[in-house]
Design a protein around this motif. Sequence first.
Motif, PDB file in Angstrom:
ATOM      1  N   ILE A  34      -9.665 -13.724 -49.884  1.00 51.09           N
ATOM      2  CA  ILE A  34     -10.853 -14.382 -48.802  1.00 51.09           C
ATOM      3  C   ILE A  34     -10.597 -16.119 -48.391  1.00 51.09           C
ATOM      4  N   ILE A  35      -9.148 -16.746 -48.976  1.00 49.11           N
ATOM      5  CA  ILE A  35      -8.910 -17.913 -47.654  1.00 49.11           C
ATOM      6  C   ILE A  35      -7.902 -17.498 -46.617  1.00 49.11           C
ATOM      7  N   SER A  36      -6.798 -15.673 -47.146  1.00 47.59           N
ATOM      8  CA  SER A  36      -5.482 -15.921 -46.242  1.00 47.59           C
ATOM      9  C   SER A  36      -5.845 -14.740 -45.155  1.00 47.59           C
ATOM     10  N   ARG A  37      -7.675 -14.217 -45.706  1.00 52.76           N
ATOM     11  CA  ARG A  37      -7.856 -12.660 -44.819  1.00 52.76           C
ATOM     12  C   ARG A  37      -7.584 -12.795 -43.309  1.00 52.76           C
ATOM     13  N   LYS A  38      -6.953 -12.238 -42.047  1.00 59.14           N
ATOM     14  CA  LYS A  38      -7.024 -12.109 -40.936  1.00 59.14           C
ATOM     15  C   LYS A  38      -7.724 -11.862 -40.693  1.00 59.14           C
ATOM     16  N   LYS A  39      -8.994 -11.624 -39.666  1.00 58.46           N
ATOM     17  CA  LYS A  39      -9.157 -10.988 -39.008  1.00 58.46           C
ATOM     18  C   LYS A  39     -10.448 -11.213 -37.803  1.00 58.46           C
ATOM     19  N   GLU A  40     -10.717 -11.013 -36.936  1.00 64.11           N
ATOM     20  CA  GLU A  40     -11.435 -11.447 -35.596  1.00 64.11           C
ATOM     21  C   GLU A  40     -12.410 -12.666 -36.383  1.00 64.11           C
ATOM     22  N   ASN A  41     -12.497 -13.128 -35.898  1.00 68.60           N
ATOM     23  CA  ASN A  41     -14.113 -13.675 -36.126  1.00 68.60           C
ATOM     24  C   ASN A  41     -13.775 -14.185 -37.347  1.00 68.60           C
ATOM     25  N   TYR A  42     -13.066 -14.496 -38.118  1.00 64.62           N
ATOM     26  CA  TYR A  42     -13.525 -14.583 -39.090  1.00 64.62           C
ATOM     27  C   TYR A  42     -12.902 -16.049 -39.615  1.00 64.62           C
ATOM     28  N   GLN A  43     -13.499 -17.002 -40.497  1.00 66.83           N
ATOM     29  CA  GLN A  43     -12.713 -18.176 -41.062  1.00 66.83           C
ATOM     30  C   GLN A  43     -13.109 -19.219 -42.059  1.00 66.83           C
ATOM     31  N   PRO A  44     -11.774 -19.079 -42.844  1.00 68.10           N
ATOM     32  CA  PRO A  44     -11.676 -19.102 -44.105  1.00 68.10           C
ATOM     33  C   PRO A  44     -12.709 -20.835 -44.534  1.00 68.10           C
ATOM     34  N   PHE A  45     -13.688 -20.712 -45.644  1.00 67.05           N
ATOM     35  CA  PHE A  45     -12.591 -22.433 -46.018  1.00 67.05           C
ATOM     36  C   PHE A  45     -12.600 -22.690 -47.785  1.00 67.05           C
ATOM     37  N   VAL A  46     -12.733 -23.993 -48.021  1.00 64.45           N
ATOM     38  CA  VAL A  46     -12.477 -24.767 -49.303  1.00 64.45           C
ATOM     39  C   VAL A  46     -13.279 -25.401 -49.259  1.00 64.45           C
ATOM     40  N   ILE A  47     -13.480 -25.356 -50.623  1.00 62.99           N
ATOM     41  CA  ILE A  47     -15.068 -26.383 -51.078  1.00 62.99           C
ATOM     42  C   ILE A  47     -13.664 -26.957 -52.485  1.00 62.99           C
ATOM     43  N   LEU A  48     -14.188 -28.674 -51.424  1.00 61.09           N
ATOM     44  CA  LEU A  48     -13.204 -29.976 -52.377  1.00 61.09           C
ATOM     45  C   LEU A  48     -14.153 -31.165 -53.389  1.00 61.09           C
ATOM     46  N   LYS A  49     -13.722 -31.642 -54.186  1.00 61.49           N
ATOM     47  CA  LYS A  49     -14.324 -32.260 -54.858  1.00 61.49           C
ATOM     48  C   LYS A  49     -12.667 -32.673 -55.406  1.00 61.49           C
TER      49      LYS A  49
END
Length: 155
Positions: A34-49
Motif C-alpha cells: 500500500i505505501i510503496s505502490r507506484k501508480k498515477e493518481n495514487y498517494q500513500p499515507f501512514v497513520i502515526l501514533k
Amino acid sequence: MIRIMKVNAEMEISLQHYSLSMRQMNFSGHPSYIISRKKENYQPFVILKDDKVIGVFALEDGAILAKMGASPDAIYLRGLSIDQNHQGKGFFRQALKLIEDYARTAGKKELYLMVNVKNDSGYYAFIKTGFIDRKRVVRQGLLKLKVLSKTIHNH
C-alpha cells in the motif's frame, strides 16, 4: 492522538512491528505494498501514533472513480488497515475523521471505497462510521467488491 502523513519516495518507513491477520491482509493488501505502490493518481499515507506507524492507507483519484460510478470530486480510499495491536481502540474512527478532513481540504465532496463481499467485519465497520452501500458490485479479477461512499460535509 493520531495523525496522518503523506508518504514520499525519500522516506524510510519501518513496518517491522506492523502486524495484521492474514484474513485482514487479504482484504486490505499488504501494508508495504500500500505505501510503496507506484501508480498515477495514487498517494500513500501512514497513520502515526507517537511517531510510530499504526496504520496505512492510500487515496486515489482518476479512472478508478468512474469504475465505481463516482463523480470527479470524489476520492477513493484504498487499503486502510490498522495494526492488529492497535485495533479496538478507536483509531479506525479517528483515522477516518482525519482522512475526511484531508479530503475536504483537497476540495473533495465524497469518499469512496470498495470492500470485498466476503469481508463482513470491514463492511460493517465502514457502515457504522456513516458510509452508505451504493448497491453496486465491481469485479476485479476474481474478486467481487461492494462500493461504499460517504459525503464529506463542510464544518
